[in-house]
Design an enzyme around this catalytic site. Structure first.
Site, mmCIF file in Angstrom:
data_model
loop_
_atom_site.group_PDB
_atom_site.id
_atom_site.type_symbol
_atom_site.label_atom_id
_atom_site.label_comp_id
_atom_site.label_asym_id
_atom_site.label_seq_id
_atom_site.Cartn_x
_atom_site.Cartn_y
_atom_site.Cartn_z
ATOM 1 N N CYS A 8 0.799 -1.402 0.173
ATOM 2 C CA CYS A 8 0.265 0.383 0.314
ATOM 3 C C CYS A 8 0.759 1.782 0.162
ATOM 4 O O CYS A 8 2.283 0.917 -0.041
ATOM 5 C CB CYS A 8 -0.530 0.285 1.250
ATOM 6 S SG CYS A 8 -1.530 -1.520 1.810
ATOM 7 N N ARG A 33 0.424 2.232 -5.555
ATOM 8 C CA ARG A 33 1.491 1.132 -4.912
ATOM 9 C C ARG A 33 0.495 -0.264 -4.984
ATOM 10 O O ARG A 33 -0.246 -0.998 -4.107
ATOM 11 C CB ARG A 33 1.484 1.795 -3.600
ATOM 12 C CG ARG A 33 2.972 2.736 -3.518
ATOM 13 C CD ARG A 33 3.058 3.572 -2.463
ATOM 14 N NE ARG A 33 4.128 2.253 -1.648
ATOM 15 C CZ ARG A 33 5.215 1.910 -1.012
ATOM 16 N NH1 ARG A 33 5.748 2.815 -2.149
ATOM 17 N NH2 ARG A 33 6.102 0.838 -1.134
ATOM 18 N N TRP A 80 -3.394 -2.403 -1.975
ATOM 19 C CA TRP A 80 -3.216 -3.424 -2.175
ATOM 20 C C TRP A 80 -3.696 -4.435 -2.426
ATOM 21 O O TRP A 80 -2.810 -4.611 -1.417
ATOM 22 C CB TRP A 80 -2.525 -3.290 -4.177
ATOM 23 C CG TRP A 80 -2.169 -4.149 -5.145
ATOM 24 C CD1 TRP A 80 -3.036 -3.482 -6.166
ATOM 25 C CD2 TRP A 80 -1.168 -5.203 -4.798
ATOM 26 N NE1 TRP A 80 -2.553 -4.894 -6.913
ATOM 27 C CE2 TRP A 80 -1.521 -5.990 -6.581
ATOM 28 C CE3 TRP A 80 -0.225 -6.060 -4.028
ATOM 29 C CZ2 TRP A 80 -1.052 -6.886 -6.764
ATOM 30 C CZ3 TRP A 80 -0.146 -6.731 -4.230
ATOM 31 C CH2 TRP A 80 -0.734 -7.857 -5.181
ATOM 32 N N ASN A 104 1.597 0.093 5.757
ATOM 33 C CA ASN A 104 1.638 -0.762 4.956
ATOM 34 C C ASN A 104 3.053 -1.581 5.084
ATOM 35 O O ASN A 104 3.919 -2.122 5.748
ATOM 36 C CB ASN A 104 2.331 0.730 3.726
ATOM 37 C CG ASN A 104 3.522 -0.707 2.306
ATOM 38 O OD1 ASN A 104 3.110 -1.856 2.191
ATOM 39 N ND2 ASN A 104 4.482 0.126 1.817
ATOM 40 N N GLY A 105 2.837 -2.753 4.843
ATOM 41 C CA GLY A 105 3.533 -4.651 5.213
ATOM 42 C C GLY A 105 2.681 -5.318 5.167
ATOM 43 O O GLY A 105 1.340 -5.147 5.004
ATOM 44 N N GLU A 484 8.959 -9.380 -23.310
ATOM 45 C CA GLU A 484 8.601 -8.321 -23.870
ATOM 46 C C GLU A 484 7.401 -7.713 -23.703
ATOM 47 O O GLU A 484 6.333 -7.147 -23.668
ATOM 48 C CB GLU A 484 9.801 -6.403 -23.415
ATOM 49 C CG GLU A 484 9.361 -4.996 -23.191
ATOM 50 C CD GLU A 484 9.454 -4.894 -21.547
ATOM 51 O OE1 GLU A 484 8.876 -6.093 -20.883
ATOM 52 O OE2 GLU A 484 8.493 -4.046 -21.118
ATOM 53 N N LYS A 488 3.905 -6.671 -22.169
ATOM 54 C CA LYS A 488 3.279 -5.871 -22.702
ATOM 55 C C LYS A 488 1.853 -6.156 -22.628
ATOM 56 O O LYS A 488 0.739 -5.357 -22.413
ATOM 57 C CB LYS A 488 3.741 -4.836 -23.105
ATOM 58 C CG LYS A 488 4.962 -3.700 -22.748
ATOM 59 C CD LYS A 488 5.154 -2.952 -22.005
ATOM 60 C CE LYS A 488 5.372 -3.645 -20.119
ATOM 61 N NZ LYS A 488 6.081 -3.160 -19.982
ATOM 62 N N GLU A 491 -0.647 -7.837 -19.790
ATOM 63 C CA GLU A 491 -1.142 -6.848 -19.351
ATOM 64 C C GLU A 491 -1.590 -5.536 -19.045
ATOM 65 O O GLU A 491 -2.550 -4.983 -18.477
ATOM 66 C CB GLU A 491 0.365 -6.111 -17.822
ATOM 67 C CG GLU A 491 1.276 -5.173 -18.559
ATOM 68 C CD GLU A 491 2.435 -4.915 -17.132
ATOM 69 O OE1 GLU A 491 3.029 -3.970 -18.323
ATOM 70 O OE2 GLU A 491 1.969 -4.279 -16.582
ATOM 71 N N HIS A 507 9.610 -26.989 -30.362
ATOM 72 C CA HIS A 507 9.642 -27.827 -29.446
ATOM 73 C C HIS A 507 8.803 -28.383 -28.599
ATOM 74 O O HIS A 507 8.444 -28.316 -26.767
ATOM 75 C CB HIS A 507 11.128 -27.988 -28.465
ATOM 76 C CG HIS A 507 12.060 -28.173 -29.645
ATOM 77 N ND1 HIS A 507 12.779 -29.401 -29.540
ATOM 78 C CD2 HIS A 507 13.251 -26.998 -30.444
ATOM 79 C CE1 HIS A 507 13.630 -28.613 -30.200
ATOM 80 N NE2 HIS A 507 13.800 -27.646 -30.353
ATOM 81 N N LYS A 606 2.125 -0.187 -9.818
ATOM 82 C CA LYS A 606 3.305 0.443 -10.230
ATOM 83 C C LYS A 606 4.323 -0.229 -9.418
ATOM 84 O O LYS A 606 5.374 -0.432 -9.918
ATOM 85 C CB LYS A 606 3.430 1.497 -10.347
ATOM 86 C CG LYS A 606 4.305 1.937 -10.753
ATOM 87 C CD LYS A 606 4.014 1.847 -12.344
ATOM 88 C CE LYS A 606 5.396 2.387 -12.662
ATOM 89 N NZ LYS A 606 6.364 1.901 -14.340
HETATM 90 C C1 AGP Z 1 5.916 -3.517 -16.170
HETATM 91 O O1 AGP Z 1 5.071 -3.718 -16.982
HETATM 92 C C2 AGP Z 1 5.400 -4.557 -15.047
HETATM 93 N N1 AGP Z 1 4.689 -4.152 -14.629
HETATM 94 C C3 AGP Z 1 6.759 -5.367 -14.128
HETATM 95 O O2 AGP Z 1 6.848 -6.509 -14.572
HETATM 96 C C4 AGP Z 1 7.757 -4.406 -13.184
HETATM 97 O O3 AGP Z 1 8.260 -4.108 -14.425
HETATM 98 C C5 AGP Z 1 8.130 -5.408 -12.311
HETATM 99 O O4 AGP Z 1 6.821 -4.986 -11.111
HETATM 100 C C6 AGP Z 1 9.362 -4.551 -11.782
HETATM 101 O O5 AGP Z 1 8.810 -3.132 -11.040
HETATM 102 P P1 AGP Z 1 10.468 -2.543 -10.780
HETATM 103 O O6 AGP Z 1 11.289 -2.273 -11.924
HETATM 104 O O7 AGP Z 1 9.410 -1.265 -10.608
HETATM 105 O O8 AGP Z 1 11.517 -3.781 -9.664
#
Ligand code: AGP
Length: 611
Positions: A8, A33, A80, A104-105, A484, A488, A491, A507, A606
């Site tokens: 959080c 967060r 979250w 938070n924790g 990657e 993208k 997500e 394979h 994030k």
């Molecule tokens: C990326 O689009 C993601 N939201 C996620 O994979 C992110 O890169 C990952 O959680 C790592 O975060 P950080 O770079 O802040 O450590």
């Protein structure tokens, strides 16, 4: 068992004027967060005034608009949840009549404490672990002043926390405490703050201190006192934060993500100019924690997109240096039985610098007395502060949950570091070094060109709407970019996508190919080009709908290719960076067509500050 684990954002403001609007503004910044529920509590007329909602901070703002909260002291929270339904009851703050807490924790022994308190006749309102803190402090307050009550409570807690606490009968103070979860403290005139990060406090102050584990702070509107884990008063260093970060509103863009994609020519230019001395054609990276010639191995660690940048860098280090490279996902690294070696350089890559798994992997290295480096965007972050050596990526604040400009920044810094190590160790000659630096300097312009192909990407995006799933294929350094691209798309659009090394298809995954399945082929004109084309033929033969991305100037498109895109070519080493752009835009446009929340995809956050 309905135990809530939370990741959080928290905020606390002690002021000489009402604080609720500033709490809301800070919570909006902390939404990266978590955004499952939100709440705040202020002290008004000697009582605790709590407002909460499920969903976004926007909802909380509406509640406050109808029924404003007064009070010059207050705390706020965004949540979250990883377990259980996020609802109003479980939203923070958690208050008794005497005290209100944001957390938070995770409190690991909350069940045990709860049983004890329930047997004493105390009642719990929520299913959260946090409420035990509220009740423990409330009990302790019967015999102690606030700081002592908090201190005694913390001694009983196992797990991690950053806390903000206000008290009905001590209406001029906020107490903050930290163990394992970050907590920044901010100073201003007639106003002081606590917050999960400095970013949340940025619009109010640029003077920041950070609590270390075990420490507490007591703020009033005009004073902050700090205490160590034995409650001895201590002094803390005040950092003045740099003003250089880019503006943090969307401007003319519809979404932060789109703005961040478009910012990349500038952020990469800034990043290059931070590290490259154009006049001397040299890279000004100094103070290596290990003398470059003595580095035995480089170990790169990250999560998600950051891990994909590590994987890309492995190809560069192997190509340009004689250093052995190992890569790992942080959540795996931290539990492996590793052979630590003081001649290895351990590099942690993270946009936020707060990712719990990456931070724990770094701590493990520190415990084993090996040298650590971090490549981060947020230089005030936990990971940056805890590592021996920091290489910032200078991308400016990234708000979109899907990482774009930070990924390119991570790649750029990793590439620059690789070039520097290669020349210092004499793994490459001066001519190659200068040639590579010259190409690197052309990167921002080439990125701009890639962005200009947006309209073609929009056409491609439509192909994904009716498909069951999709595949992203590449070989060599294009393979991590395939991963990657798939990440993208997953997500942002909630569609299934797989990234695979093109040579591995036969394979197993080739079985997934059926008539009309979109398959993205990343085929730069490198040593794998012909092989990738053969792999593509295998897909075409099974009915895959090919979306072909290349930097090959000659026409390699044919009638079997549904769409083709051409990105500029600088040199083979830089092709993974340029191939990324169309994939970022593709994911963005598919999400738009599907009406998904581009900046805040469902179920994500994030900064992932829980394990
Ligand atoms: C990326 O689009 C993601 N939201 C996620 O994979 C992110 O890169 C990952 O959680 C790592 O975060 P950080 O770079 O802040 O450590």
């Amino acid at each position: 068992k309905n135990k809530k684990k939370i990741m959080c954002g928290i905020i606390g403001i002690a002021s000489n004027k009402p604080v609720s609007i500033n709490i809301i503004n800070s919570l909006k910044k902390l939404e990266y967060r978590g955004y499952d529920s939100a709440g705040l509590a202020t002290l008004t007329d000697d009582s605790i005034n709590e407002k909460k909602c499920s969903g976004r901070v926007e909802e909380l703002e509406k509640i406050l608009f109808k029924a404003p909260s007064n009070g010059n002291i207050g705390i706020g929270h965004v949540r979250w949840a990883t377990h259980g339904v996020p609802n109003i009851i479980n939203a923070h703050p958690h208050s008794s009549e005497q005290v209100s807490v944001v957390h938070n924790g995770i409190i690991e022994n909350s069940d045990e404490i709860k049983r004890e308190l329930v047997s004493k006749g105390l009642k719990f309102k929520s299913q959260t672990d946090t409420e035990v803190i509220t009740l423990l402090i409330t009990e302790a307050l019967k015999e102690n002043e606030p700081l002592k009550s908090v201190y005694k409570t913390l001694k009983k807690l196992k797990g991690s926390f950053a806390l903000g606490i206000i008290f009905k009968n001590f209406s001029n103070i906020i107490i903050g405490a930290r163990r394992g979860s970050p907590l920044a403290v901010g100073y201003s005139k007639e106003e002081n703050y606590i917050g999960s990060d400095s970013y949340a406090l940025k619009s109010m102050t640029n003077k920041i201190s950070y609590l270390d584990d075990g420490e507490l702070c007591v703020l009033t509107k005009d004073q902050i006192s700090f205490y160590d884990e034995s409650l001895k008063k201590i002094n803390k260093k005040i950092h003045t934060m740099s003003e250089s970060e880019t503006a943090i509103d969307k401007g003319e863009y519809k979404h932060f993500m789109l703005k961040e994609i478009y910012e990349q020519p500038i952020t990469i230019k800034n990043c290059i100019s931070e590290y490259v001395d154009s006049l001397k054609k040299n890279i000004n990276i100094i103070n290596f924690p290990i003398e470059p010639n003595n580095i035995n191995k480089i170990v790169l660690v990250g999560c998600g997109t950051a891990y994909n940048s590590c994987l890309t860098a492995k190809y560069w280090f192997e190509e340009l240096t004689t250093i052995d490279v190992e890569i790992d996902i942080a959540s795996e690294f931290r539990y492996r039985k590793l052979k630590f070696n003081s001649k290895n350089l351990y590099i942690f890559v993270s946009q936020s610098g707060e990712t719990a798994d990456t931070a724990a992997a770094l701590d493990l290295c520190k415990k084993n007395n090996v040298k650590t480096c971090s490549i981060v965007n947020v230089i005030e972050s936990t990971i940056a502060r805890n590592s021996d050596w920091v290489l910032p990526i200078h991308a400016g604040t990234e708000i979109g949950v899907a990482s774009t400009k930070a990924f390119l920044g991570q790649l750029t810094v990793l590439y620059i570091l690789c070039l520097k190590l290669a020349i210092v160790r004499k793994d490459i000659d001066e001519r190659t070094y200068v040639k590579n630096i010259n190409n690197l300097k052309k990167l921002p312009e080439a990125i701009k060109e890639c962005i200009n192909i947006e309209s073609n990407v929009q056409l491609m995006a439509k192909e994904f709407l009716s498909a069951k799933g999709s595949m992203f294929l590449g070989r060599g350094s294009s393979f991590p970019i395939a991963l990657e691209g798939a990440l993208k798309l997953k997500e942002l659009s909630y569609l299934h996508a797989e990234g695979y090394p093109a040579g591995e298809m036969k394979h197993g995954p080739l079985a997934l190919i059926e008539e009309g399945l979109p398959v993205i082929i990343l085929a730069p004109k490198d040593k794998y080009f012909e092989k990738t084309l053969s792999n593509m033929q295998e897909v075409i033969a099974r009915g895959g709908k090919i979306l072909f991305i290349t930097d090959n100037k000659k026409d390699s498109l044919n009638e079997n290719i549904r769409f083709g895109l051409r990105v500029p070519h600088l040199d083979n080493l830089l092709s993974p960076i340029l191939l990324t752009l169309p994939l970022q835009m593709l994911a963005y446009h598919v999400a738009l067509l599907k009406n998904c929340d581009v900046d805040k995809p469902r179920n994500l956050a994030k900064s992932v500050t829980v394990e």
